[in-house]
Design an enzyme around this catalytic site. Structure first.
Site, PDB file in Angstrom:
ATOM      1  N   GLU A  29       0.826  -1.219   0.000  1.00 34.81           N
ATOM      2  CA  GLU A  29       0.000   0.000   0.000  1.00 34.81           C
ATOM      3  C   GLU A  29       0.857   1.265   0.000  1.00 34.81           C
ATOM      4  O   GLU A  29       0.612   2.194   0.791  1.00 34.81           O
ATOM      5  CB  GLU A  29      -0.945  -0.001   1.215  1.00 34.81           C
ATOM      6  CG  GLU A  29      -1.956  -1.118   1.166  1.00 34.81           C
ATOM      7  CD  GLU A  29      -3.024  -1.050   2.264  1.00 34.81           C
ATOM      8  OE1 GLU A  29      -2.915  -0.213   3.175  1.00 34.81           O
ATOM      9  OE2 GLU A  29      -3.972  -1.865   2.195  1.00 34.81           O
TER      10      GLU A  29
ATOM     11  N   GLU B 151      -5.354  -8.570  -0.229  1.00 29.05           N
ATOM     12  CA  GLU B 151      -6.040  -8.295   1.042  1.00 29.05           C
ATOM     13  C   GLU B 151      -7.497  -8.020   0.713  1.00 29.05           C
ATOM     14  O   GLU B 151      -7.790  -7.123  -0.092  1.00 29.05           O
ATOM     15  CB  GLU B 151      -5.466  -7.064   1.758  1.00 29.05           C
ATOM     16  CG  GLU B 151      -4.133  -7.286   2.422  1.00 29.05           C
ATOM     17  CD  GLU B 151      -3.666  -6.061   3.219  1.00 29.05           C
ATOM     18  OE1 GLU B 151      -4.518  -5.330   3.767  1.00 29.05           O
ATOM     19  OE2 GLU B 151      -2.440  -5.850   3.274  1.00 29.05           O
TER      20      GLU B 151
HETATM   21  O1  AHR Z   1      -4.972  -6.088   7.097  1.00 30.97           O
HETATM   22  C1  AHR Z   1      -4.893  -4.948   7.891  1.00 30.97           C
HETATM   23  C2  AHR Z   1      -4.189  -3.782   7.206  1.00 30.97           C
HETATM   24  O2  AHR Z   1      -4.985  -3.301   6.174  1.00 30.97           O
HETATM   25  C3  AHR Z   1      -2.885  -4.101   6.536  1.00 30.97           C
HETATM   26  O3  AHR Z   1      -1.807  -4.037   7.403  1.00 30.97           O
HETATM   27  C4  AHR Z   1      -2.781  -3.022   5.502  1.00 30.97           C
HETATM   28  O4  AHR Z   1      -2.059  -3.425   4.371  1.00 30.97           O
HETATM   29  C5  AHR Z   1      -4.210  -2.667   5.196  1.00 30.97           C
HETATM   30  O5  AHR Z   1      -4.430  -1.295   5.237  1.00 30.97           O
END
Ligand code: AHR
Length: 535
Positions: free
Chosen positions: A201, A323
């Site tokens: 990110e 994610e």
């Molecule tokens: O999964 C939780 C968080 O969400 C992770 O660390 C990050 O990559 C995202 O913003």
């Protein structure tokens, strides 16, 4: 969706309720239809669609998979009850060690004799990081899970040299310093880590070491060069945009990094979290459509760059949704940090949204080749522990059903059913709002594998069962159809320690001798999986 004119022409009896878009709601007139044609192929379902994620965050590692001193752990500190539940999820690939955590993580802190490892301030999620669990422990755990390990390098405060040295430690058999160090630490054979992401990110202002797209591309390209010179067969994942806040321009970021890294990387990573803060079930249930829209837009950007790329025989860049999950309750000041961070308790509606995401991955199987639920244990997770035991959250069950059954070729099916429109609503925390039109009550994906057909159907309707004809266009349904259902007494039903209200239930099989049409009534607020053969 059925149009009014069509119905009138065909003379069907119908009850009309004109929705905002002119969609006609039909009741009692005819069954919904799912038309399956085994010749209409989308693409091969990648086994890595059923991945997961372990981050050093809250109790995911410490108190989750690893719990030194616990009566439930073995002599290595591995929680055996958790490991059993993890193994039964069939996790194909597991990302590690972050997340936001990785952007200030220095992997050398987590190797070698445990009592000599330095404790560090963990700045992303405000903890003390003991470093008692690190690279070698995770590789051992991945072996026990039966999963492919996938590492993220630190592109925030880390250097390209540090990324190269990590690859050397993991993948070079012997000779150079870091390969020899791994051997000295007890691992004679290389770990052979194939998947590596170039940061996490990095477009987010919250990320340690956040950069603009040009600066990220330069650093990522040079890191990739060193990493590939060290271990040429690795697969690289670029950090796509995760910032969909108003005035952010996520696809500007995606377009730039795809252009700059189009010859270098194998995947672009996308992240998405959704929630139901205003308690509007139908809005919430439509969020997988937003994921699909984002997928289509990024696919377009990829296609444009692939037309000019110089990739030799390598396949095009694919999308890794590395994610995704539901995350909105544990977003407060007291739930975003420390050892109890991000502990969401899930209910049935959450499980239906996860089913919708999984359906969306299958429907886009030609471009989505990896997906990782975030995360594995305790932290926005399908498995939840305390010191005495664990339970499986509602979202465990759809993930397990898909991972065990949805393989082979994804089919492009035709679905005719009633639809609804949502109001304008926020998608995730701080994100822009959306309105979704013509959301089908039935959300469907189908795979076909050497004669075996598996149909996954979410009935989004909260109150009504939907009687549906499944029609095979080529070949007949042959033999029984097995039926699995994830459902519960109401959409807010959830599980807890000692209480499993929402889980997969095996229903009586549908008796089919040989037919090109099978009729099934999908219950309200449910996921149903039908599994049989078309021949
Ligand atoms: O999964 C939780 C968080 O969400 C992770 O660390 C990050 O990559 C995202 O913003």
């Amino acid at each position: 969706m059925v149009k009014k004119e069509e119905l009138l022409k065909k003379g069907f009896r119908y009850i009309l309720a004109l929705a905002l878009t002119g969609t006609v709601f039909v009741s009692g007139a005819q069954n919904a239809r799912i038309k399956i044609d085994i010749d209409r192929k989308i693409g091969e379902v990648d086994k890595h669609l059923y991945g997961n994620f372990v981050e050093h965050l809250g109790r995911c590692v410490y108190g989750g998979i690893f719990d030194e001193g616990s009566a439930l752990a073995d002599d290595k500190g591995i929680r055996l009850d958790v490991l059993d539940a993890v193994k039964d999820l069939n996790v194909s690939i597991t990302r590690y060690p972050g997340g936001n955590f990785v952007s200030n993580y220095h992997w050398k802190d987590g190797i070698g004799p445990k009592d000599q490892r330095p404790p560090r301030m963990e700045l992303a999620w405000a903890r003390l990081e003991s470093n008692r669990f690190g690279t070698d422990e995770f590789v051992d755990y991945a072996k026990r899970m039966g999963t492919e390990p996938y590492f993220s390098v630190n592109m925030g405060t880390g250097t390209i040299e540090e990324a190269q040295q990590w690859v050397e430690y993991c993948n070079v058999k012997s000779g150079p310093y870091y390969a020899e160090l791994r051997k000295k630490n007890g691992y004679a054979e290389p770990h052979n880590i194939k998947y590596w992401s170039l940061g996490n990110e990095m477009d987010g202002f919250w990320q340690m070491g956040h950069m603009n797209a040009e600066d990220y591309s330069k650093k990522a390209r040079e890191a990739a060069k060193l990493m590939k010179l060290t271990s040429p067969d690795i697969k690289l994942i670029a950090a796509g945009s995760s910032n969909y806040r108003p005035n952010a321009d996520p696809n500007e970021w995606n377009a730039t990094i795809l252009k700059e890294l189009r010859d270098v990387v194998d995947y672009i990573a996308l992240h998405m979290y959704v929630g139901n803060p205003d308690n509007n079930y139908y809005n919430f249930l439509s969020t997988p459509l937003v994921l699909e829209e984002r997928t289509r837009i990024v696919k377009g950007l990829i296609d444009r760059e692939m037309a000019n790329a110089d990739r030799g025989n390598r396949p095009p860049i694919y999308i890794a949704w590395d994610e995704y999950n539901i995350w909105y309750r544990a977003r407060g000041e007291d739930t975003m940090a420390g050892t109890r961070a991000l502990e969401e308790h899930y209910n049935l509606e959450d499980a239906l949204v996860i089913s919708g995401f999984l359906n969306a991955f299958i429907r886009n199987a030609n471009i989505v080749k990896m997906a990782n639920m975030a995360q594995l244990v305790n932290v926005i997770a399908p498995i939840f522990t305390n010191e005495k035991g664990m339970f499986k959250q509602t979202i465990y069950y759809p993930l397990q059903l898909f991972a065990k059954n949805m393989h082979g070729t994804a089919l492009d099916v035709q679905v005719n059913c009633e639809t609804y429109n949502t109001e304008r609503f926020p998608i995730g925390l701080g994100e822009s709002t959306t309105q979704q039109k013509d959301v089908p009550y039935l959300d469907v994906s189908v795979t076909y594998n050497k004669g075996e057909v598996v149909v996954c159907v979410v009935n989004r309707n909260k109150d009504k069962a939907i009687t549906t004809d499944l029609i095979s266009q080529e070949g007949k349904f042959t033999g029984d159809l097995e039926v699995f259902e994830v459902n519960g007494p109401d959409i807010k039903a959830g599980n807890d320690f000692g209480k499993t209200t929402v889980q997969t239930v095996i229903k009586p099989a549908l008796k089919v001798k040989s037919a090109d049409k099978v009729t099934y009534s999908f219950p309200p607020h449910s996921l149903t999986m039908l599994k049989g053969r078309i021949q």
